[in-house]
Design a protein around this motif. Structure first.
Motif, short mmCIF file in Angstrom:
data_model
loop_
_atom_site.label_atom_id
_atom_site.label_comp_id
_atom_site.label_asym_id
_atom_site.label_seq_id
_atom_site.Cartn_x
_atom_site.Cartn_y
_atom_site.Cartn_z
N LEU A 215 56.00 0.44 -55.39
CA LEU A 215 55.78 1.12 -54.11
C LEU A 215 54.38 1.73 -54.03
N TRP A 216 53.93 2.32 -55.12
CA TRP A 216 52.63 2.98 -55.14
C TRP A 216 51.87 2.53 -56.39
N PRO A 217 51.34 1.32 -56.41
CA PRO A 217 50.70 0.76 -57.61
C PRO A 217 49.62 1.69 -58.17
N GLY A 218 49.76 1.98 -59.46
CA GLY A 218 48.75 2.79 -60.14
C GLY A 218 48.74 4.25 -59.75
N ASN A 219 49.73 4.67 -58.97
CA ASN A 219 49.70 6.05 -58.48
C ASN A 219 51.11 6.64 -58.42
N ALA A 220 51.91 6.32 -59.44
CA ALA A 220 53.30 6.78 -59.46
C ALA A 220 53.59 7.51 -60.76
N GLU A 221 54.46 8.51 -60.67
CA GLU A 221 54.88 9.21 -61.86
C GLU A 221 55.80 8.31 -62.68
N PRO A 222 55.78 8.44 -64.00
CA PRO A 222 56.61 7.57 -64.85
C PRO A 222 58.05 8.05 -64.93
N ASN A 223 58.90 7.16 -65.41
CA ASN A 223 60.27 7.49 -65.79
C ASN A 223 61.16 7.97 -64.63
N PHE A 224 61.04 7.33 -63.49
CA PHE A 224 62.02 7.59 -62.45
C PHE A 224 62.17 6.34 -61.59
N THR A 225 63.28 6.28 -60.88
CA THR A 225 63.58 5.16 -60.00
C THR A 225 63.92 5.71 -58.62
N LEU A 226 63.46 5.04 -57.60
CA LEU A 226 63.79 5.44 -56.24
C LEU A 226 64.91 4.54 -55.71
N TYR A 227 65.94 5.15 -55.14
CA TYR A 227 67.08 4.39 -54.61
C TYR A 227 67.13 4.55 -53.09
N ALA A 228 67.50 3.46 -52.42
CA ALA A 228 67.64 3.52 -50.97
C ALA A 228 68.84 2.70 -50.55
#
Length: 247
Positions: A215-228
């Motif tokens: 979703l946000w290449p190179g700009n995301a916090e590690p160790n979490f998943t987004l669910y929708a």
């Protein structure tokens, strides 16, 4: 982003202010009550008959469309229930319950005399219907069986559907890929047809997991998943089947 109401996932929007109170001013409780009454009088559930002259259909989706069709600058200017007021007022005008001129005249009367008593009204049968509606609710589920060619673990692409008045698809998910986490049992409708956006007849709903780096290449916090949770109309197998198999 497609519409101003779906800004999640975007950066650089400035400070975020969160109002913790449910109602900021007393008049907002009346707007909530009007909206609830309109939904209760619209539903096809077996509820008590009433003498109400409200004969059209009003849903959460109509409320959302009314607010989201505002000019983007007005959308950001007004508070939550101010948007509700605009959407409800527009609906009553469009459906012939009151004219814009009549509404303007009444508004000026109360501007001139804020202490002027509100009209008397109310009916026990209407109150009974509203209370029963609030207790029982109205489920969007329309069947117990799910027919779909997608399964848990499948890699899927999120379509970039056209959106005119209202969408249930967050802008930052459009064109992205994710993995089906859950295929919910049954098929589901939304509160109204969303036109080109694609929600209409009952359809499957999926819980889809997204890697933040997608979703946000190179700009995301590690160790979490987004669910929708997404309606089937927004979801499709990737154009490259080999990509899906490799995933």
């Amino acid at each position: 982003m497609k519409l101003q109401h779906y800004l999640g996932g975007l950066e650089g929007l400035g400070p975020v202010w969160t109002e913790t109170r449910v109602f900021v001013e007393p008049w907002e409780t009346r707007i909530f009550g009007i909206h609830t009454a309109m939904m209760a009088l619209s539903t096809q559930l077996p509820l008590p008959e009433t003498p109400s002259t409200f004969k059209t259909v009003w849903t959460w989706a109509d409320l959302r469309k009314g607010a989201e069709s505002l000019n983007p600058f007005d959308y950001f200017k007004f508070r939550y229930y101010e948007k509700w007021l605009g959407g409800i007022s527009g609906y009553f005008i469009e459906n012939g319950y009151i004219t814009a001129e009549e509404l303007d005249a009444l508004t000026e009367e109360y501007y001139a005399d804020p202490a002027k008593p509100l009209p008397d009204g109310g009916d026990g049968a209407i109150d009974e219907r509203i209370i029963q509606y609030l207790v029982e609710g109205d489920s969007p589920k329309r069947s117990d069986m799910t027919e779909t060619n997608l399964a848990v673990g499948d890699t899927v692409s999120i379509r970039n559907v056209p959106s005119v008045e209202h969408t249930r698809l967050p802008g930052f998910l459009r064109g992205k890929t994710g993995t089906i986490e859950t295929v919910y049992e049954g098929t589901y409708v939304y509160l109204c047809d969303t036109g080109p956006d694609g929600i209409g007849p009952a359809m499957p709903v999926y819980c889809i997991a997204f890697d933040p780096d997608v979703l946000w290449p190179g700009n995301a916090e590690p160790n979490f998943t987004l669910y929708a949770d997404l309606y089937a109309t927004y979801v499709e197998a990737p154009a490259d089947d080999e990509t899906a198999k490799a995933a």
